[in-house]
Enzyme design. Structure first.
Site, PDB file in Angstrom:
ATOM      1  N   CYS A  55     -52.095  56.431  34.447  1.00 50.14           N
ATOM      2  CA  CYS A  55     -50.744  56.520  35.028  1.00 50.14           C
ATOM      3  C   CYS A  55     -50.076  57.866  34.766  1.00 50.14           C
ATOM      4  CB  CYS A  55     -49.871  55.393  34.499  1.00 50.14           C
ATOM      5  SG  CYS A  55     -50.524  53.784  34.956  1.00 50.14           S
ATOM      6  N   HIS A  61     -42.577  57.356  35.919  1.00 50.31           N
ATOM      7  CA  HIS A  61     -43.699  56.521  36.363  1.00 50.31           C
ATOM      8  C   HIS A  61     -43.186  55.087  36.496  1.00 50.31           C
ATOM      9  CE1 HIS A  61     -47.395  54.437  36.642  1.00 50.31           C
ATOM     10  NE2 HIS A  61     -47.294  53.901  35.444  1.00 50.31           N
ATOM     11  N   ASN A  90     -46.765  49.243  40.706  1.00 51.27           N
ATOM     12  CA  ASN A  90     -47.323  50.385  39.973  1.00 51.27           C
ATOM     13  C   ASN A  90     -48.535  50.907  40.745  1.00 51.27           C
ATOM     14  OD1 ASN A  90     -48.564  52.132  38.193  1.00 51.27           O
ATOM     15  ND2 ASN A  90     -48.430  50.777  36.421  1.00 51.27           N
TER      16      ASN A  90
END
Ligand code: ACO
Length: 330
Positions: free
Chosen positions: A116, A256, A286
């Site tokens: 990520c 993020h 996500n």
């Protein structure tokens, strides 16, 4: 050696059309819309349904949009850095496939694997080539087809992720805008808190690894949540302090998109009100390396030349980091 400064001169994106809502997930597993929304902030995510398309396709589409929006031809690109944990193949690099798809015949291309935090690591890497004068135009892409490694019988993990890609072009800045500072951290996660156990050289694919569902993301959600909350908030504060930035100096936090609660904790720690935080986790979930460039794309019309942005991420590895940049478009 003269050090140049790199700035983002174009943004592009790709999102698959199919919207998988929380209600769709209710049909697949023992979960419900209310639980997912209150624990994560996610209402729906996009899924790339076409079996013939994968991460390279999404990355190429995002890249094409960035090129078109800035009137840049693919031949002008010197380097492609692509962040992903869902490459089309273990090798060759997905960046090379994108290079071929968009016709960037003069570019060299490689992938970055930092989960990520991948887009931030890739952006830093790309900016170094501009700063050193080794490249004039760099395409940085964050793309993940997370649905390809999700186990839809695992309600604790599969509900979090979606598919998508974002891309930016980096060029030399001559007006003081661009990437000012970056901080990155890593900590090898020997507890396997966030892993895809099989498919690599440690556990090559066998009938057993498939039967045991080891080709999917597995995680210890609570452990990751704690680490991510601390890591993202700490590094965001660290980059503010290092650059003498007060909350009022910052126009936007670009976090993020893992969990709304992690984002809120980061903004609180930085002393930022919610109006200064880019949030689209409700629509896309996500998307791993895709989240930060997708935020930049969604907010690009609201950004002003010279705005101070803090980009922050935490991910598997563990990896985490923050980038301070002055927005250079418009
Ligand atoms: N639907 C309904 N109930 C669920 C679901 C679900 N999808 N998933 C778990 N539950 C249940 C659990 O079984 C548990 O039940 P129990 O109390 O009877 O045992 C209960 O809900 C609470 O579970 P927790 O794991 O404590 O829930 P938590 O509040 O920690 O939320 C979550 C779980 C959303 C996974 C959270 O821990 C999280 O976001 N962790 C970070 C993970 C992450 O973001 N990973 C992505 C990659 S890393 C990154 O991007 C930063």
């Amino acid at each position: 050696m003269e050090v140049k400064q790199a700035k983002i001169t174009a943004v592009g994106h790709y999102l698959p059309e199919f919207r998988m809502t929380n209600f769709e997930l209710e049909k697949l597993m023992d979960t419900n819309d209310e639980w997912i929304r209150t624990r994560t902030g996610i209402s729906e995510r996009r899924i790339l349904k076409d079996p013939d398309k994968a991460t390279a396709f999404m990355g190429a589409e995002a890249a094409k949009e960035a090129l078109e929006s800035s009137g840049t031809s693919a031949e002008e690109i010197d380097l492609i850095v692509l962040a992903t944990v869902t490459p089309d193949y273990l090798f060759p690099a997905t960046a090379c496939l994108v290079q071929n798809m968009i016709g960037a015949t003069n570019a060299f291309a490689f992938d970055v694997s930092a989960a990520c935090s991948g887009f931030l690591y890739a952006l830093s890497t790309g900016s170094m080539y501009i700063e050193a004068g080794r490249a004039k135009k760099v395409l940085v892409i964050g793309a993940d087809k997370m649905s390809s490694i999700l186990d839809y019988t695992d309600r604790t993990t599969s509900i979090l992720f979606g598919d998508g890609a974002g891309a930016v072009i980096l060029e030399e800045s001559t007006d003081g805008t661009g990437i000012i500072d970056q901080i990155h951290h890593s900590e090898g996660d020997t507890n396997c808190s966030l892993y895809q156990h099989a498919g690599g050289s440690r556990n090559p694919a066998t009938i057993e690894t498939v039967k045991n569902r080891q080709h999917h993301v597995t995680q210890d959600g609570r452990a990751v949540f704690k680490k991510a909350t601390m890591g993202m908030a700490d590094v965001s504060l660290e980059i503010m302090e290092k650059n003498n930035l007060e909350p009022e100096d910052i126009a936007w936090l670009v976090p993020h998109q893992a969990n709304l609660r992690i984002i809120d904790a980061t903004a609180n720690r930085m002393g930022l009100s919610s109006e200064k935080v880019m949030i689209n986790i409700d629509k896309y979930g996500n998307t791993t390396a895709g989240t930060i460039p997708l935020c930049l794309y969604d907010w690009k019309d609201k950004l002003n030349h010279g705005d101070n942005l803090i980009l922050a991420a935490f991910g598997g590895g563990f990896t985490w980091g923050a980038i301070y940049l002055k927005w250079g478009l418009k």
